[in-house]
Write a protein that holds these residues in place. Structure first.
Motif: not given
Length: 464
Positions: A194, A196-197, A295, A297, A303, A308-310
């Motif tokens: 996924k 996510d960063h 962070e 969201q 998401s 879920e967080r990015f």
């Protein structure tokens, strides 16, 4: 009178059964209560059959009672199967009652062996798949990210980086910074499972005549990737000539002081609630972390619903004499004047060039290994740097990286990892005196080695 008495008798038997089962469950547990219930039900059916009038047709009830009596005298394995059969009958009857749909009677004609239900046929197809086919299926369904997911994540990260750069230029116009840019696996099509960063590179503009990078091998630390940036020509250009002189520590540029200034300028000063309303997603700094991290969201509605967080990591970066140094205190630890020499760009560029030369699957193999290690708790400490170096070392020995040998190269990478874990040393491809396993404990190596040893004989366990 007879039928009335029979009904009263049935009610009395039912009350006795309920009493026995309720107490048996406390004493014997669920399994013992089930067995006692079946035995009691069988006795009840025998009593009913003994008092049944001659004109009543007993075929169906006789069949049920003998099935249940067979369960009582059956061995444990057959008894377990019989219990399952009785439960399934009760479920089918309840379903029929609730949905008011007739249950089709079994056909008298024998079923053809070559006609299977679709689900059973699909399950059978999965059972006969080879490991190479399963690996390809795993790559398509578990590794790759959708183009929409990547596009949304990249756009949000770009919007946030634009806001940060505009804020710094307006509030700190005298701070010499270059153009910020996004970097990392999300931009290089190497992120898996996924999105996510991502990393936000904040380049510091240093005067090449006033600053000199010191390689890690030449410092007292002796770590090849722990470099230092020394202030030069102080006798001709005293302190104050460079903006970054305020971050000197013992004659060296302090990565800690630079990170602290950016943290105060960005993390503590920006109006994050306002930015959240502008970008239609919640953005806030991660407090209490040695990294400068944001962070996010709610990149998408799905998401947001799943929580879920990015994350975006802000990296102050210095580029001097072909050396790219980053302020990563989570790696360098308590050494305030140490900068980390990242080899990520060199590794990814080398892999891309090799794949472009022979249309190989090195990148595909790397992404699959990253997904496997991310999904397996015992292998999560193996990151992209470890796996990239395994692929690069293998490329020195193997020339065939075509699609047909994708599964073979994947299994070979597992074997190579086991070899490195046995010695406790994995040399970096670009700096052979760097041991990438240096931060692992013996327990970490044992845990990862055991999991990979099991995967040699049963590689399917890595695809769960």
């Amino acid at each position: 009178m007879y039928y009335s008495g029979k009904r009263r008798g049935e009610d009395g038997i039912a009350a006795v059964i309920d009493f026995l089962l309720s107490n048996a469950r406390l004493v014997l547990g669920v399994g013992g209560a089930a067995m006692l219930g079946i035995a009691t039900l069988a006795v009840k059916r025998l009593i009913e059959r003994a008092g049944r009038p001659p004109d009543e047709k007993p075929d169906k009830k006789m069949t049920d009672s003998w099935e249940e009596l067979g369960l009582v005298s059956a061995p444990p394995k057959l008894l377990h199967k019989g219990i399952e059969g009785v439960v399934m009958k009760q479920i089918a009857a309840a379903t029929k009652k609730e949905l008011s749909q007739p249950i089709p009677l079994p056909s008298a004609e024998p079923q053809r062996c070559d006609v299977d239900p679709p689900q059973r046929r699909k399950r059978a197809d999965l059972c006969v798949m080879t490991f190479a086919e399963r690996l390809q299926l795993y790559f398509r369904t578990r590794v790759c990210l959708s183009a929409e997911e990547v596009s949304v994540a990249q756009q949000r990260a770009l919007d946030i980086s634009t806001e940060i750069q505009a804020f710094l230029h307006s509030k700190h116009p005298d701070m010499p910074l270059g153009d910020m840019m996004l970097a990392g696996s999300l931009l290089d099509d190497l992120q898996v499972v996924k999105a996510d960063h991502a990393c936000l590179i904040v380049p510091l503009q240093l005067e090449s005549s006033l600053w000199m990078p010191i390689a890690g091998e030449d410092t007292f630390l002796g770590h090849p990737q722990f470099c230092m940036v020394r202030r030069e020509n102080l006798e001709y250009f005293p302190r104050g000539r460079s903006y970054w002189d305020r971050h000197l520590l013992g004659g060296y540029l302090s990565s800690r002081l630079v990170s602290e200034q950016l943290g105060k300028a960005v993390m503590e000063s920006m109006n994050w609630p306002s930015l959240t309303g502008t970008l239609e997603c919640e953005v806030r700094p991660v407090l209490g972390s040695p990294e400068l991290k944001l962070e996010i969201q709610g990149l998408t509605q799905s998401s947001c619903d799943s929580g879920e967080r990015f994350y975006i990591t802000v990296l102050p970066t210095v580029r001097l004499s072909e050396m790219m140094l980053t302020a990563q205190r989570e790696i360098t630890g308590s050494f305030d004047y140490v900068w980390y020499q990242s080899l990520y760009t060199s590794e990814t560029t080398r892999l891309a060039a090799l794949d472009k030369a022979d249309s190989g699957v090195r990148k595909k193999c790397l992404k699959t290994l990253k997904a496997v290690c991310r999904n397996c708790p015992a292998l999560r400490k193996l990151d992209g740097s470890h796996l990239s170096n395994v692929i690069l070392h293998m490329s020195e020995k193997e020339s065939d990286w075509s699609e047909s040998v994708f599964a073979d190269r994947f299994l070979q990478a597992i074997a190579e990892l086991i070899g490195y874990l046995e010695t406790g040393i994995m040399p970096s491809f670009f700096k052979h005196n760097v041991n990438l396993f240096q931060g692992f404990t013996e327990d970490d190596i044992d845990e990862m080695g055991f999991m990979l040893y099991c995967a040699i004989t049963e590689p399917e366990i890595l695809l769960i």
